[in-house]
Write an enzyme that holds these catalytic residues in place. Structure first.
Site, PDB file in Angstrom:
ATOM      1  N   GLU A  81       0.877  -1.169   0.000  1.00 50.93           N
ATOM      2  CA  GLU A  81       0.000   0.000   0.000  1.00 50.93           C
ATOM      3  C   GLU A  81       0.912   1.215   0.000  1.00 50.93           C
ATOM      4  O   GLU A  81       1.463   1.600   1.035  1.00 50.93           O
ATOM      5  CB  GLU A  81      -0.889   0.007   1.261  1.00 50.93           C
ATOM      6  CG  GLU A  81      -1.781  -1.216   1.399  1.00 50.93           C
ATOM      7  CD  GLU A  81      -2.842  -1.308   0.318  1.00 50.93           C
ATOM      8  OE1 GLU A  81      -3.178  -0.277  -0.294  1.00 50.93           O
ATOM      9  OE2 GLU A  81      -3.310  -2.421   0.054  1.00 50.93           O
ATOM     10  N   CYS A 121      -2.071   9.533   2.142  1.00 44.72           N
ATOM     11  CA  CYS A 121      -1.699   8.922   0.858  1.00 44.72           C
ATOM     12  C   CYS A 121      -2.733   9.269  -0.207  1.00 44.72           C
ATOM     13  O   CYS A 121      -2.416   9.301  -1.384  1.00 44.72           O
ATOM     14  CB  CYS A 121      -1.554   7.424   1.019  1.00 44.72           C
ATOM     15  SG  CYS A 121      -2.936   6.677   1.862  1.00 44.72           S
TER      16      CYS A 121
HETATM   17  P1  NAD Z   1       8.419   4.786   4.722  1.00 38.80           P
HETATM   18  O1  NAD Z   1       8.402   3.917   3.512  1.00 38.80           O
HETATM   19  O2  NAD Z   1       9.578   5.674   4.924  1.00 38.80           O
HETATM   20  O3  NAD Z   1       8.301   3.911   6.048  1.00 38.80           O
HETATM   21  C1  NAD Z   1       7.237   3.025   6.279  1.00 38.80           C
HETATM   22  C2  NAD Z   1       7.688   1.915   7.211  1.00 38.80           C
HETATM   23  O4  NAD Z   1       8.697   1.141   6.582  1.00 38.80           O
HETATM   24  C3  NAD Z   1       8.258   2.391   8.535  1.00 38.80           C
HETATM   25  O5  NAD Z   1       7.772   1.564   9.561  1.00 38.80           O
HETATM   26  C4  NAD Z   1       9.752   2.179   8.346  1.00 38.80           C
HETATM   27  O6  NAD Z   1      10.461   1.952   9.548  1.00 38.80           O
HETATM   28  C5  NAD Z   1       9.770   0.932   7.493  1.00 38.80           C
HETATM   29  N1  NAD Z   1      11.002   0.728   6.728  1.00 38.80           N
HETATM   30  C6  NAD Z   1      11.954   1.640   6.390  1.00 38.80           C
HETATM   31  N2  NAD Z   1      12.943   1.040   5.684  1.00 38.80           N
HETATM   32  C7  NAD Z   1      12.605  -0.261   5.567  1.00 38.80           C
HETATM   33  C8  NAD Z   1      13.198  -1.394   4.938  1.00 38.80           C
HETATM   34  N3  NAD Z   1      14.343  -1.308   4.276  1.00 38.80           N
HETATM   35  N4  NAD Z   1      12.569  -2.574   5.010  1.00 38.80           N
HETATM   36  C9  NAD Z   1      11.396  -2.691   5.642  1.00 38.80           C
HETATM   37  N5  NAD Z   1      10.771  -1.663   6.269  1.00 38.80           N
HETATM   38  C10 NAD Z   1      11.380  -0.463   6.229  1.00 38.80           C
HETATM   39  O7  NAD Z   1       7.061   5.601   4.674  1.00 38.80           O
HETATM   40  P2  NAD Z   1       6.607   6.772   5.648  1.00 38.80           P
HETATM   41  O8  NAD Z   1       7.430   7.969   5.329  1.00 38.80           O
HETATM   42  O9  NAD Z   1       6.569   6.269   7.037  1.00 38.80           O
HETATM   43  O10 NAD Z   1       5.105   6.998   5.176  1.00 38.80           O
HETATM   44  C11 NAD Z   1       4.720   7.862   4.169  1.00 38.80           C
HETATM   45  C12 NAD Z   1       4.398   7.095   2.912  1.00 38.80           C
HETATM   46  O11 NAD Z   1       3.386   6.128   3.168  1.00 38.80           O
HETATM   47  C13 NAD Z   1       3.827   7.989   1.835  1.00 38.80           C
HETATM   48  O12 NAD Z   1       4.376   7.630   0.589  1.00 38.80           O
HETATM   49  C14 NAD Z   1       2.352   7.671   1.868  1.00 38.80           C
HETATM   50  O13 NAD Z   1       1.667   7.961   0.686  1.00 38.80           O
HETATM   51  C15 NAD Z   1       2.374   6.208   2.169  1.00 38.80           C
HETATM   52  N6  NAD Z   1       1.087   5.765   2.699  1.00 38.80           N
HETATM   53  C16 NAD Z   1       0.345   4.894   1.958  1.00 38.80           C
HETATM   54  C17 NAD Z   1      -0.890   4.487   2.419  1.00 38.80           C
HETATM   55  C18 NAD Z   1      -1.735   3.514   1.644  1.00 38.80           C
HETATM   56  O14 NAD Z   1      -2.576   2.875   2.246  1.00 38.80           O
HETATM   57  N7  NAD Z   1      -1.549   3.369   0.344  1.00 38.80           N
HETATM   58  C19 NAD Z   1      -1.358   4.950   3.643  1.00 38.80           C
HETATM   59  C20 NAD Z   1      -0.581   5.828   4.368  1.00 38.80           C
HETATM   60  C21 NAD Z   1       0.652   6.220   3.891  1.00 38.80           C
END
Ligand code: NAD
Length: 487
Positions: free
Chosen positions: A204, A238
């Protein structure tokens, strides 16, 4: 942690859906009773306004649990499948079984709601869950306190605090499924790590959602919808409206009404329920928004409003017009309080502009002409469309949620999302008897001929086809009754 989750998954196998739903019902009551405390915790960690915390995080979560309670029995029940005539006498079923251990990795923008709406269906379906919240909004101890005294939830759901390294360690432990919500960049990394381990991954990811406004709309209501859609949660959603396309004939009037309404919005942090736009959750997100606005300015865009309240992470909303496709604002997810407006001539151009982004999470279409709105909605390459409203598909937990293209794949919420927490097992039940199947050994020339006749009868046309099928079927049956000589 994974070992503990595996044991918990094993123990959950002997629990019933009713028992698991009973704990989720208590959880729902606790969230309702503790809503003010939860709102405070969420506000403190995210900076969002009190109303954003209450409505999107708490109300949305309660709504989801309520839906889950009513729908899970039907969605997770064993299903009967039709059995073809060639398999007459047998029964076919589909069982929806848990994956085992589901790893849920969540972002910082809706730390309570996104975590809850993933862990609750995973648990209801009989999985053990490891939740890895964002390091920026861990809500440490919140879920543990809510699960206190609920033995199944306490043993089935573990929270792993940490950053990306922690998530990578958990993936290396080979969970049975990964549900990831976050950025496309991290999604790609997770897929790369999961691929050699053959772990299925739900992604997502981000969005660049379009709002398409046709000239026949009620302008004040549509302006109000656009403002909320672009600025709720300070634009850190998002499915925020990141591209607003307005039909040329009303473009100027629309932009002028947007400016007036935007100027009236209250920007504040730690409010009592009377602020419209709260703070940005992280410093790095403030920098991304500032850099995109600067890039747009340098490339000739006109930016109205914007700027930062000194000493805070409060960003005043910005309204950007005269944009061009090469601006970062038009290509990357902004995730901040920015409204970008462009005009379009006709329906075809509106669709082309909306579909021009690599993301495809959701969109909205605004027009009095519902036939046109439906036509446009069908043409959009996205996972969800609201017609004459904005971000509202998410308001209904019975609807699936997920994207296409760089917004990822897989669906959460709705029956599809709940089923995604299971894998199907195909079951065919025959009676115990001495009867052999015609297609078992030995293969003979006469059986071959009969199978040929059977196929011609089964898939042929005309009145003779059924007769041919019946005749071949009966002969094959009688051949199959004869056990192999010497046995
Ligand atoms: P992010 O990708 O930076 O982090 C998300 C999660 O991934 C965190 O828990 C982080 O610790 C973890 N993570 C980081 N590096 C990783 C790795 N190498 N392997 C596994 N996990 C890892 O995202 P963010 O900045 O926390 O959130 C914002 C983003 O989320 C935006 O792009 C937003 O659009 C998206 N988002 C999508 C939805 C949806 O349902 N489509 C909902 C909310 C947010």
């Amino acid at each position: 942690m994974i070992d503990q989750a595996r044991n918990a998954a094993e123990q959950l196998r002997s629990t019933s859906l009713t028992e698991r739903l009973a704990e989720l019902e208590i959880l729902q009551a606790r969230i309702r009773d503790d809503q003010e405390m939860l709102v405070e915790r969420i506000m403190a960690e995210t900076g969002k306004t009190r109303t954003d915390a209450l409505v999107s995080e708490i109300m949305g979560s309660l709504d989801y649990l309520h839906w889950l309670h009513g729908a899970a029995g039907k969605v997770l029940a064993d299903e009967k499948a039709p059995t073809p005539i060639a398999l007459m006498g047998k029964q076919s079923q589909i069982w929806h079984e848990p994956w085992g251990v589901v790893l849920v990795i969540t972002p910082w923008n809706y730390p309570f709601h996104i975590a809850l709406t993933a862990l609750a269906p995973a648990f209801a379906a009989g999985n053990a869950v490891i939740l890895k919240p964002s390091e920026h909004t861990p809500l440490k101890g919140v879920f543990e306190a809510l699960f206190d005294g609920l033995p199944l939830l306490q043993s089935a759901v573990q929270i792993a605090y940490g950053d990306g390294d922690m998530a990578q360690t958990l993936i290396a432990g080979r969970p049975d499924r990964i549900c990831f919500t976050g950025s496309a960049r991290t999604g790609r990394r997770i897929l790369a790590q999961a691929a050699p381990l053959l772990i299925p991954v739900d992604l997502e990811l981000g969005g660049k959602d379009a709002m398409l406004v046709f000239e026949d709309v009620n302008i004040p209501r549509t302006v109000a919808g656009a403002l909320w859609g672009a600025l709720t949660n300070a634009g850190q959603s998002c499915t925020s409206v990141e591209r607003l396309y307005v039909q040329r004939s009303i473009h100027d009037a629309f932009v002028s009404a947007l400016r007036t309404s935007m100027d009236a919005l209250v920007v504040n942090q730690g409010d009592a329920g009377d602020a419209d736009i709260g703070a940005m959750t992280t410093e790095f997100q403030c920098d991304i928004v500032a850099a995109q606005l600067e890039d747009a300015r340098e490339k000739g865009a006109s930016v109205y409003g914007g700027g930062r309240v000194p000493g805070t992470r409060l960003l005043r909303p910005a309204l950007v017009t005269a944009v061009t496709p090469e601006m970062r604002l038009m290509q990357e997810e902004t995730f901040g309080p920015v409204i970008v407006v462009e005009s379009f001539e006709d329906e075809a151009q509106a669709v082309a502009l909306a579909n021009g982004a690599p993301f495809g999470l959701s969109a909205s279409v605004w027009s009095k002409d519902l036939e046109r709105a439906r036509r446009v909605a069908r043409a959009l390459r996205v996972g969800a469309v609201s017609i004459n409203n904005v971000m509202l598909t998410e308001g209904n937990p019975a609807l699936p949620f997920g994207g296409v293209g760089e917004s990822g794949y897989g669906r959460v919420k709705g029956a599809e999302g709940l089923r995604g927490m299971t894998r199907s097992k195909a079951v065919l039940i025959d009676k115990q008897s001495g009867k052999l199947e015609a297609n078992w050994y030995p293969y003979t020339r006469s059986k071959y001929q009969l199978f040929g006749d059977l196929i011609r009868g089964l898939f042929g046309r005309g009145p003779g086809a059924l007769l041919r099928f019946a005749r071949a079927g009966l002969k094959l049956e009688s051949v199959a009754q004869k056990p192999r000589e010497g046995l």
